[in-house]
Write an enzyme that holds these catalytic residues in place. Structure first.
Site, PDB file in Angstrom:
ATOM      1  N   GLU A   1      30.717  38.178  81.131  1.00 43.81           N
ATOM      2  CA  GLU A   1      29.996  36.930  80.841  1.00 43.81           C
ATOM      3  C   GLU A   1      28.503  37.219  80.876  1.00 43.81           C
ATOM      4  OE1 GLU A   1      30.454  33.655  79.800  1.00 43.81           O
ATOM      5  OE2 GLU A   1      28.291  33.810  79.902  1.00 43.81           O
TER       6      GLU A   1
ATOM      7  N   GLY B   1      26.865  11.536  63.588  1.00 41.30           N
ATOM      8  CA  GLY B   1      27.697  10.539  64.276  1.00 41.30           C
ATOM      9  C   GLY B   1      29.034  11.106  64.703  1.00 41.30           C
TER      10      GLY B   1
ATOM     11  N   HIS C   1      40.540  22.452  75.479  1.00 44.29           N
ATOM     12  CA  HIS C   1      41.978  22.639  75.731  1.00 44.29           C
ATOM     13  C   HIS C   1      42.630  23.481  74.635  1.00 44.29           C
ATOM     14  CE1 HIS C   1      40.930  18.694  74.123  1.00 44.29           C
ATOM     15  NE2 HIS C   1      42.033  18.698  73.412  1.00 44.29           N
TER      16      HIS C   1
ATOM     17  N   VAL D   1      19.270  13.111  56.209  1.00 41.63           N
ATOM     18  CA  VAL D   1      17.995  13.482  56.833  1.00 41.63           C
ATOM     19  C   VAL D   1      17.346  14.599  56.017  1.00 41.63           C
ATOM     20  CG1 VAL D   1      16.983  14.547  58.896  1.00 41.63           C
ATOM     21  CG2 VAL D   1      18.728  12.772  59.136  1.00 41.63           C
TER      22      VAL D   1
ATOM     23  N   HIS E   1      54.111  -2.626  84.517  1.00 38.53           N
ATOM     24  CA  HIS E   1      53.293  -3.812  84.235  1.00 38.53           C
ATOM     25  C   HIS E   1      52.488  -4.181  85.475  1.00 38.53           C
ATOM     26  CE1 HIS E   1      52.087  -7.674  82.664  1.00 38.53           C
ATOM     27  NE2 HIS E   1      52.454  -8.234  83.820  1.00 38.53           N
TER      28      HIS E   1
HETATM   29  C1  LIG Z   1      27.930  18.417  74.957  1.00 36.57           C
HETATM   30  C2  LIG Z   1      29.325  18.929  74.732  1.00 36.57           C
HETATM   31  C3  LIG Z   1      30.404  18.210  75.199  1.00 36.57           C
HETATM   32  C4  LIG Z   1      31.691  18.663  75.009  1.00 36.57           C
HETATM   33  N1  LIG Z   1      32.731  17.930  75.494  1.00 36.57           N
HETATM   34  C5  LIG Z   1      33.981  18.362  75.329  1.00 36.57           C
HETATM   35  C6  LIG Z   1      35.070  17.636  75.862  1.00 36.57           C
HETATM   36  O1  LIG Z   1      34.884  16.599  76.501  1.00 36.57           O
HETATM   37  N2  LIG Z   1      36.315  18.108  75.683  1.00 36.57           N
HETATM   38  C7  LIG Z   1      36.552  19.264  74.981  1.00 36.57           C
HETATM   39  O2  LIG Z   1      37.713  19.647  74.824  1.00 36.57           O
HETATM   40  N3  LIG Z   1      35.549  19.984  74.467  1.00 36.57           N
HETATM   41  C8  LIG Z   1      34.270  19.562  74.633  1.00 36.57           C
HETATM   42  N4  LIG Z   1      33.245  20.312  74.140  1.00 36.57           N
HETATM   43  C9  LIG Z   1      33.569  21.555  73.411  1.00 36.57           C
HETATM   44  C10 LIG Z   1      33.885  22.684  74.393  1.00 36.57           C
HETATM   45  O3  LIG Z   1      32.789  22.885  75.240  1.00 36.57           O
HETATM   46  C11 LIG Z   1      34.227  23.957  73.629  1.00 36.57           C
HETATM   47  O4  LIG Z   1      35.252  23.700  72.704  1.00 36.57           O
HETATM   48  C12 LIG Z   1      34.682  25.039  74.591  1.00 36.57           C
HETATM   49  O5  LIG Z   1      33.685  25.332  75.531  1.00 36.57           O
HETATM   50  C13 LIG Z   1      35.045  26.319  73.824  1.00 36.57           C
HETATM   51  O6  LIG Z   1      35.450  27.275  74.745  1.00 36.57           O
HETATM   52  P1  LIG Z   1      35.336  28.838  74.460  1.00 36.57           P
HETATM   53  O7  LIG Z   1      35.969  29.499  75.626  1.00 36.57           O
HETATM   54  O8  LIG Z   1      35.833  29.145  73.100  1.00 36.57           O
HETATM   55  O9  LIG Z   1      33.769  29.155  74.399  1.00 36.57           O
HETATM   56  P2  LIG Z   1      32.530  28.771  75.321  1.00 36.57           P
HETATM   57  O10 LIG Z   1      32.851  27.727  76.290  1.00 36.57           O
HETATM   58  O11 LIG Z   1      31.403  28.538  74.378  1.00 36.57           O
HETATM   59  O12 LIG Z   1      32.256  30.094  76.163  1.00 36.57           O
HETATM   60  C14 LIG Z   1      31.825  31.285  75.568  1.00 36.57           C
HETATM   61  C15 LIG Z   1      31.173  32.143  76.622  1.00 36.57           C
HETATM   62  O13 LIG Z   1      30.990  33.440  76.077  1.00 36.57           O
HETATM   63  C16 LIG Z   1      29.759  33.957  76.550  1.00 36.57           C
HETATM   64  N5  LIG Z   1      29.340  35.002  75.631  1.00 36.57           N
HETATM   65  C17 LIG Z   1      29.028  34.908  74.313  1.00 36.57           C
HETATM   66  N6  LIG Z   1      28.749  36.116  73.796  1.00 36.57           N
HETATM   67  C18 LIG Z   1      28.885  37.007  74.805  1.00 36.57           C
HETATM   68  C19 LIG Z   1      28.747  38.423  74.893  1.00 36.57           C
HETATM   69  N7  LIG Z   1      28.449  39.174  73.822  1.00 36.57           N
HETATM   70  N8  LIG Z   1      28.955  38.995  76.092  1.00 36.57           N
HETATM   71  C20 LIG Z   1      29.291  38.248  77.180  1.00 36.57           C
HETATM   72  N9  LIG Z   1      29.445  36.925  77.142  1.00 36.57           N
HETATM   73  C21 LIG Z   1      29.262  36.303  75.972  1.00 36.57           C
HETATM   74  C22 LIG Z   1      28.850  32.747  76.526  1.00 36.57           C
HETATM   75  O14 LIG Z   1      27.734  32.941  77.369  1.00 36.57           O
HETATM   76  C23 LIG Z   1      29.794  31.653  77.038  1.00 36.57           C
HETATM   77  O15 LIG Z   1      29.720  31.563  78.438  1.00 36.57           O
HETATM   78  C24 LIG Z   1      31.920  19.890  74.329  1.00 36.57           C
HETATM   79  C25 LIG Z   1      30.840  20.641  73.864  1.00 36.57           C
HETATM   80  C26 LIG Z   1      29.555  20.179  74.070  1.00 36.57           C
HETATM   81  C27 LIG Z   1      28.412  21.004  73.585  1.00 36.57           C
END
Ligand SMILES: Cc1cc2nc3c(=O)[nH]c(=O)nc-3n(C[C@H](O)[C@H](O)[C@H](O)COP(=O)(O)OP(=O)(O)OC[C@H]3O[C@@H](n4cnc5c(N)ncnc54)[C@H](O)[C@@H]3O)c2cc1C
Length: 467
Positions: free
Chosen positions: A33, A182, A322, A238, A445
């Site tokens: 990470e 949106g 998820h 925009v 209920h």
């Molecule tokens: C404001 C916001 C609200 C959200 N709310 C929801 C929600 O309520 N429910 C939901 O299901 N989803 C939500 N999401 C989406 C959700 O966060 C993502 O779908 C999810 O985090 C994806 O998981 P991931 O493991 O694919 O990647 P990420 O969570 O993006 O994790 C990737 C990780 O890889 C690391 N990384 C990248 N490149 C390298 C490298 N070369 N070497 C080492 N580390 C690296 C990054 O630092 C990061 O920590 C939200 C997103 C945002 C921005």
């Protein structure tokens, strides 16, 4: 050199779950990470902090808008945004530390630094101080997630022109927050500041909000948010954003083709997210990307290189925590010789506005486009005793069933606690329930979930009891 069976790059909900499952299955596992905290976008700047601020702002909204009706007089109520953000940071800290605990518990080796392929089986980890460490790994799982995207002519200055990451850390309530886009993230963060007293204007290119969800949800959510005071400028493209110091100007072309402009003090650019592969050295391993910059994978989430897999936001599919986690489990179990499966049609989508919005399965628009003969059942939340008791009467539940077989093909809901209630729909649909199956199950209920039963009664034979 460090030698591992499975190395995961990225510790978001895709990566850390993949690592835990791999370790449970007996693989010697490492996770890399680049940041100092674990948990990725979701835990640090996504799902968890946004929900913490949504909950705090909802308490404030209730104290200022609904308590009096319940006979609770609290006098003057003020919102302390700095405390709200500090509490949000505490929640994030506890949650990310929890992941570190799980890594230790499962004996997963954690490397902090940027992971970069040197070959298909060797990864270099470059630490913050510039020092390097090398890892050899039989299998690698890319779980590097995504970053906010922008429009080519907008420069995110992180001060007035911000993404969701900065919007989670504002130290003041904007006077007028202009939200470009949106979609889910824009509406959730727009809701936070609307509740705290900001004027909020959502500028959206399409003619509706939350475009991927069932059209009925989109209409109802817009109606409810409008009632709460949110302004919408739909079908508006925009064309520019300027930081004037203490204010911002957004210029756009509206649906009549007229040039319009909006003045605010912050503009939140929430036009989507892009897969993140920078610095990964994919070319050194031979891993291919698709036309949208996502890591190309087959149905087993295997990349163009046989021992390298990819999951989560960095591959195709809904950008949801998820979904990423399910994919992490799938890859680990496949490596262990198991035959796991993900039903992508039944990954629920949720918007944590109030009322909440949730959907699973196909939308009415999709089913009509596919030419499927359907029956639609609806039930309004206001007809429930539970809704009147709590005062949460907005919204409805819509169940779409196959016209011939009665199988439930989609469940779409907007209303109090929809985010939690959608799990009942997922369960029913995983077991391929008919609308009549749900309609004949006893629902406690008074609960909000009774609307599911009533909508199912309406879908199966137009025999809802309370409408
Ligand atoms: C404001 C916001 C609200 C959200 N709310 C929801 C929600 O309520 N429910 C939901 O299901 N989803 C939500 N999401 C989406 C959700 O966060 C993502 O779908 C999810 O985090 C994806 O998981 P991931 O493991 O694919 O990647 P990420 O969570 O993006 O994790 C990737 C990780 O890889 C690391 N990384 C990248 N490149 C390298 C490298 N070369 N070497 C080492 N580390 C690296 C990054 O630092 C990061 O920590 C939200 C997103 C945002 C921005």
């Amino acid at each position: 050199m460090n030698q591992f069976d499975v190395t995961v790059i990225g510790s978001g909900p895709g990566g850390y779950v993949a690592a835990i499952r791999a370790a449970q299955l007996g693989f010697k596992t490492a996770i890399i990470e680049k940041y100092n905290t674990m948990g990725g976008t979701c835990l640090n700047v996504g799902c968890i902090p946004s929900k913490a601020l949504l909950d705090s702002s909802e308490h404030y909204h209730n104290a200022t808008h609904t308590f009096e009706n319940h006979g609770i007089n609290v006098g003057t109520v003020t919102a302390d945004i700095q405390r709200m953000v500090a509490r949000k940071n505490e929640v994030v800290e506890q949650t990310t530390k929890g992941i570190q605990f799980l890594m230790d518990k499962n004996k997963i080796t954690v490397f902090h630094g940027v992971g970069s392929f040197e070959s298909a089986t060797k990864i270099a980890v470059t630490k913050e101080d510039g020092s390097k460490e090398s890892i050899a790994s039989k299998y690698t799982i890319i779980a590097t997630g995504s970053k906010p995207s922008s429009l080519p002519f907008i420069e995110i200055d992180k001060k007035r022109i911000i993404t969701s990451t900065e919007a989670l850390n504002l130290q003041e309530v904007p006077k007028h927050l202009i939200v470009i886009g949106g979609g889910v993230i824009g509406l959730e963060l727009g809701s936070v500041y609307l509740r705290l007293g900001a004027k909020v204007t959502v500028v959206e290119y399409m003619d509706k909000i939350i475009p991927g969800m069932d059209g009925a949800l989109s209409k109802e959510l817009q109606k409810v948010l409008k009632k709460q005071g949110m302004k919408f400028e739909l079908s508006t493209a925009v064309s520019g954003v300027t930081n004037n110091g203490d204010t911002v100007t957004v210029t756009a072309t509206n649906k009549k083709g007229e040039e319009v402009s909006f003045e605010g003090d912050y503009v939140l650019v929430s036009v989507g997210r892009r897969p993140y592969t920078e610095g990964l050295g994919l070319e050194n391993a031979g891993v291919e990307l698709d036309e949208r910059g996502r890591v190309k994978v087959n149905e087993h989430l295997q990349t163009s290189v046989a021992n390298i897999y990819a999951i989560g936001d960095v591959v195709a599919g809904p950008m949801l925590a998820h979904k990423a986690s399910e994919e992490g489990v799938l890859v680990a179990e496949q490596l262990a010789g198991q035959k796991p499966h993900i039903n992508y049609n039944l990954i629920p989508g949720v918007v944590y506005t109030w009322p909440e919005v949730a959907g699973v399965g196909k939308t009415e628009e999709q089913l009509k486009a596919e030419g499927v003969a359907i029956k639609v059942g609806n039930f309004p939340m206001r007809a429930l005793g539970r809704s009147r008791a709590s005062g949460d009467t907005d919204g409805f539940i819509k169940i779409i069933a196959d016209a011939k077989t009665d199988e439930v093909l989609g469940v779409h809901m907007i209303g109090a606690r929809a985010a939690d209630m959608i799990a009942a729909a997922v369960t029913a649909m995983e077991f391929r329930a008919s609308a009549e199956d749900i309609a004949r199950m006893s629902h406690a209920h008074p609960t909000f979930a009774e609307a599911i039963k009533e909508a199912a009664l309406d879908a199966t034979a137009k025999i809802a009891i309370h409408s």
